[in-house]
Design an enzyme around this catalytic site. Structure first.
Site, PDB file in Angstrom:
ATOM      1  N   ASP A 140      29.201  44.014  37.491  1.00 36.97           N
ATOM      2  CA  ASP A 140      29.965  43.002  38.201  1.00 36.97           C
ATOM      3  C   ASP A 140      29.575  43.043  39.679  1.00 36.97           C
ATOM      4  O   ASP A 140      29.758  44.057  40.351  1.00 36.97           O
ATOM      5  CB  ASP A 140      31.464  43.314  38.027  1.00 36.97           C
ATOM      6  CG  ASP A 140      32.326  42.126  38.383  1.00 36.97           C
ATOM      7  OD1 ASP A 140      31.788  41.146  38.912  1.00 36.97           O
ATOM      8  OD2 ASP A 140      33.540  42.191  38.124  1.00 36.97           O
ATOM      9  N   MET A 141      29.058  41.952  40.165  1.00 34.71           N
ATOM     10  CA  MET A 141      28.669  41.928  41.570  1.00 34.71           C
ATOM     11  C   MET A 141      29.932  41.921  42.442  1.00 34.71           C
ATOM     12  O   MET A 141      30.914  41.258  42.126  1.00 34.71           O
ATOM     13  CB  MET A 141      27.824  40.676  41.875  1.00 34.71           C
ATOM     14  CG  MET A 141      26.591  40.509  40.990  1.00 34.71           C
ATOM     15  SD  MET A 141      25.537  41.949  40.929  1.00 34.71           S
ATOM     16  CE  MET A 141      24.922  41.999  42.601  1.00 34.71           C
ATOM     17  N   TYR A 145      29.593  35.827  46.269  1.00 31.23           N
ATOM     18  CA  TYR A 145      29.217  34.750  47.192  1.00 31.23           C
ATOM     19  C   TYR A 145      29.171  35.259  48.636  1.00 31.23           C
ATOM     20  O   TYR A 145      28.329  34.843  49.429  1.00 31.23           O
ATOM     21  CB  TYR A 145      30.207  33.580  47.085  1.00 31.23           C
ATOM     22  CG  TYR A 145      30.142  32.812  45.782  1.00 31.23           C
ATOM     23  CD1 TYR A 145      29.436  33.291  44.684  1.00 31.23           C
ATOM     24  CD2 TYR A 145      30.783  31.585  45.647  1.00 31.23           C
ATOM     25  CE1 TYR A 145      29.385  32.595  43.500  1.00 31.23           C
ATOM     26  CE2 TYR A 145      30.742  30.868  44.455  1.00 31.23           C
ATOM     27  CZ  TYR A 145      30.045  31.385  43.386  1.00 31.23           C
ATOM     28  OH  TYR A 145      30.004  30.670  42.227  1.00 31.23           O
ATOM     29  N   ARG A 177      39.890  41.726  52.544  1.00 29.59           N
ATOM     30  CA  ARG A 177      40.976  42.043  51.607  1.00 29.59           C
ATOM     31  C   ARG A 177      41.911  43.085  52.215  1.00 29.59           C
ATOM     32  O   ARG A 177      43.117  43.056  51.983  1.00 29.59           O
ATOM     33  CB  ARG A 177      40.418  42.561  50.284  1.00 29.59           C
ATOM     34  CG  ARG A 177      39.658  41.491  49.505  1.00 29.59           C
ATOM     35  CD  ARG A 177      39.190  41.977  48.155  1.00 29.59           C
ATOM     36  NE  ARG A 177      38.088  41.128  47.696  1.00 29.59           N
ATOM     37  CZ  ARG A 177      37.624  41.109  46.448  1.00 29.59           C
ATOM     38  NH1 ARG A 177      38.181  41.905  45.531  1.00 29.59           N
ATOM     39  NH2 ARG A 177      36.622  40.322  46.112  1.00 29.59           N
ATOM     40  N   ASP A 212      27.883  35.977  38.209  1.00 27.21           N
ATOM     41  CA  ASP A 212      27.786  37.272  38.880  1.00 27.21           C
ATOM     42  C   ASP A 212      28.140  38.452  37.976  1.00 27.21           C
ATOM     43  O   ASP A 212      28.512  39.513  38.465  1.00 27.21           O
ATOM     44  CB  ASP A 212      28.677  37.291  40.113  1.00 27.21           C
ATOM     45  CG  ASP A 212      30.152  37.273  39.752  1.00 27.21           C
ATOM     46  OD1 ASP A 212      30.469  36.851  38.630  1.00 27.21           O
ATOM     47  OD2 ASP A 212      30.974  37.667  40.575  1.00 27.21           O
ATOM     48  N   GLU A 213      28.046  38.257  36.673  1.00 28.38           N
ATOM     49  CA  GLU A 213      28.400  39.324  35.742  1.00 28.38           C
ATOM     50  C   GLU A 213      27.375  39.426  34.628  1.00 28.38           C
ATOM     51  O   GLU A 213      26.906  38.402  34.128  1.00 28.38           O
ATOM     52  CB  GLU A 213      29.741  39.024  35.075  1.00 28.38           C
ATOM     53  CG  GLU A 213      30.949  39.335  35.884  1.00 28.38           C
ATOM     54  CD  GLU A 213      32.169  38.946  35.073  1.00 28.38           C
ATOM     55  OE1 GLU A 213      32.944  39.835  34.724  1.00 28.38           O
ATOM     56  OE2 GLU A 213      32.295  37.743  34.785  1.00 28.38           O
TER      57      GLU A 213
END
Length: 672
Positions: free
Chosen positions: A18-19, A23, A60, A120-121
DNA sequence: ACGGCTCAAACC
DNA sequence: TGGTTTGAG
């Protein structure tokens, strides 16, 4: 719902990659000043700063969340850097991210069976690689273990007192008394650490990974320690992991099914599911879903990693929320033209890069009618055979829309007359291309034929809708008796300068004739034609016309194989080879898989079985004559020879063997 | 009638 | 089948 495999001992090594805030990373690579700063990617910053679609981990920490608006993000974190998604043709353009995702895939795909799960996975089946490592150089034999490996998180690992974290990891990985499945996972850990380092080195992207015995667990694990870390789920840790896991965290249970489990059965964690018998679950949710639920409660999931590196469809869509809802047919047509352009461009890239063509065009729209009770009825989707070339896609899309609109209105009991104030609004449009099949190698003129259809409009015709919207055989069927006045009345033109002319149904036959002749015919017979030049002069091409006249719209294609059907059949090779270009040897693992799982490609396999593996190819005389007649004679000739010879190399996908490079020579890249 | 835009797969 | 629905990122 995926069919679970009854097997209890699953010794596969499955990885989910998983990136991290992908983006954002793509934008940071492009703009390195942004690295390390709280940042986010937004699209359309007109309204309240745009919508966030990716948030960096720094941001985040400031409390910025996905699905905030740009303005809220600024409020929560004033220093945040907002980057906009590129816009093309008035809509978000994700190509940058798509191709970045492909970079990652092409690295990971070298390590084993690989499935591109999203932009992206990626899922990997590293069973073979892990088995090899275990045989040749098992972890316990290694004197040096990479740092990245030692940073792995191992669920349920017993941390010995006094040892630091990395020592514990090393001990777990190298312990000799381990279960064979644990040893395989240990090999997986080492391989994945290496892969992630390689991805970082070659793309500058970090990613997180989960390593487990099946996809479900791997996916769970990849999200447990982010960013840039990896997590392992040993068999022994499964029960404890699942027992307290909220049911809605499980893939496939995040929606209504998960809610139903909570409210109807009182299931809050995956562990709660254990109380229910398989038949009980089946009573509630059907046999398949019931069994599937019973299995996942026990950490069992037989889903295979699909060997698929490329998307199975391409789509281009846009929503028109609230006040932006489309009010006139002409604006609908305008946007369909934009969307079709993008789709055509992407189909062109796919053809160029992957030698694939799509065979179905589908239009989706959403609509509502204000001030009426039954306001939100489903706007039907429509599809038709795919024709290549921007203007053809635009025409087909628009015709599909009109067919759907008529059906939509009909369901209300339309008033053919006026009613200008009864306003319909279109709140979403999308066009997509599906049923994509490989073009066999060695069919260069077929390739050129599709490439000769321009993927972007020529400058002169750009933007404005030209005169008559011609009906086409592919998209106009099924609405042939439509009266233009109906459509006109239902969607009065109000708000744009774009003009259009309604399809002329009276002269339908002539239109079709014109269009099909002009379109079908333009295939250059010489080899060195530059594609761009060709596109420009497409209209005036002095090609000799071949092919059947399609002057009768009632003459449908039904029952006759089309050119893409031939390719489809060609692609439905015996399941001896995975779909990727990978040259993987058939391992014991994949043999196992074949025996125990029902393939998802059931239709393909069935076809193959019915027609017997040795006899799967078309014979030339089995193909309807009209299929050939649709094509330029040169292609007919080549296709004939292809069909004659393909049985000799029917191993499936065109294999590399150097022919690839010569192919590249044959097909110069399109100009954008 | 704002989270926009993609994708895949099950279902009927 | 094609079309709808669901679910995911």
């Amino acid at each position: 719902m995926p069919v679970a495999r009854p097997e209890t001992s699953d010794a596969r090594v499955i990885v989910h990659v998983d990136m991290d805030c992908f983006y954002v990373q793509v934008e940071q690579r492009k703009q390195p000043e942004l690295r390390g700063l709280p940042s986010a990617v937004v699209q359309y910053n007109e309204w309240q700063g745009g919508g966030l679609i990716a948030v960096s981990y720094e941001a985040r920490k400031c409390g910025v969340k996905r699905s905030m608006r740009g303005d809220e993000a600024k409020a929560a974190c004033p220093q945040i850097q907002l980057v906009q998604v590129p816009v093309a043709r008035g809509k978000a353009d994700l190509n940058l991210y798509r191709s970045a995702g492909s970079e990652v895939v092409s690295i990971l795909a070298k390590s084993g069976k690989c499935e591109r799960a999203s932009i992206d996975e990626v899922y990997l089946d590293l069973t073979d690689a892990a088995e090899s490592m275990l045989a040749d150089a098992p972890p316990e034999s290694l004197e040096l273990i990479d740092e990245e490996v030692l940073k792995s998180h191992i669920l349920g690992m017993n941390r010995e007192d006094g040892d630091d974290f990395k020592e514990s990891v090393r001990n777990w990985i190298c312990r000799e008394d381990a279960d064979r499945r644990d040893k395989l996972l240990s090999c997986g850990i080492i391989i994945v650490a290496e892969l992630r380092k390689q991805v970082l080195k070659e793309t500058e992207f970090t990613c997180s990974a989960g390593i487990a015995h099946n996809k479900m667990l791997a996916k769970l694990a990849s999200g447990m320690n982010k960013p840039a870390q990896q997590t392992v789920v040993p068999y022994a840790a499964v029960q404890e992991l699942l027992s307290s896991l909220p049911i809605k965290k499980m893939k496939q249970l995040g929606g209504k099914l998960g809610t139903s489990l909570q409210t109807d059965l009182g299931v809050d964690t995956v562990g709660d599911l254990l109380q229910f018998s398989e038949t009980k679950l089946q009573e509630h949710y059907g046999v398949n879903t019931g069994t599937w639920l019973w299995n996942i409660a026990r950490g069992i999931s037989g889903e295979e990693v699909q060997g698929r590196l490329l998307p199975k469809s391409h789509g281009s869509g846009k929503t028109f929320p609230g006040p932006r809802a489309l009010k006139s047919l002409s604006t609908v047509q305008h946007w369909l033209n934009q969307l079709s352009e993008e789709l055509s461009e992407r189909l062109g890239s796919d053809l160029e890069q992957n030698k694939r063509i799509a065979s179905t065009l589908t239009l989706h729209a959403s609509a509502f009618r204000s001030k009426d009770s039954d306001s939100h009825k489903k706007f039907p989707s429509k599809s038709c055979p795919m024709r290549y070339g921007v203007t053809k896609i635009q025409e087909d899309a628009f015709n599909l829309f009109q067919a759907a609109l008529r059906e939509y209105m009909g369901s209300f009991g339309i008033k053919p007359q006026g009613n200008k104030l009864e306003t319909w609004r279109i709140t979403g449009l999308s066009v997509s291309a599906s049923k994509i099949v490989d073009i066999p190698s060695g069919t260069s003129s077929i390739m050129r034929y599709f490439q000769s259809q321009p993927t972007v409009p020529s400058r002169s015709a750009d933007g404005c809708v030209q005169g008559n919207v011609a009906m086409t055989a592919s998209a106009s069927e099924g609405c042939s008796e439509q009266r233009s006045t109906e459509t006109q009345a239902a969607m009065p033109e109000v708000d744009t300068g774009v003009t259009y002319t309604l399809p002329n149904f009276e002269n339908q036959d002539k239109d079709i004739d014109l269009v099909s002749e002009k379109d079908v015919v333009s295939c250059p017979s010489n080899e060195a034609t530059d594609v761009s030049t060709q596109s420009e002069s497409n209209k005036g091409t002095q090609t000799k016309r071949i092919g059947r006249k399609m002057n009768n719209s009632k003459e449908k294609n039904r029952g006759m194989p089309s050119i893409v059907d031939i390719f489809k059949n060609y692609n439905a090779t015996p399941p001896s080879k995975q779909e990727t270009q990978e040259d993987s040897t058939v391992s014991s693992a994949s043999k196992r898989a074949k025996l125990s799982s029902s393939s998802h490609n059931s239709q393909v396999n069935q076809e193959v079985e019915e027609s017997r593996e040795t006899d799967w190819g078309y014979k030339t005389d089995e193909i309807d004559q009209s299929v050939f007649d649709e094509l330029p004679v040169e292609i007919q000739r080549e296709l004939r020879s292809f069909l004659r010879t393909n049985k000799q190399f029917n191993t499936g996908k065109s294999k590399g063997d150097g022919s690839t490079s010569s192919i590249a020579h044959y097909f110069p890249p399109l100009n954008r």
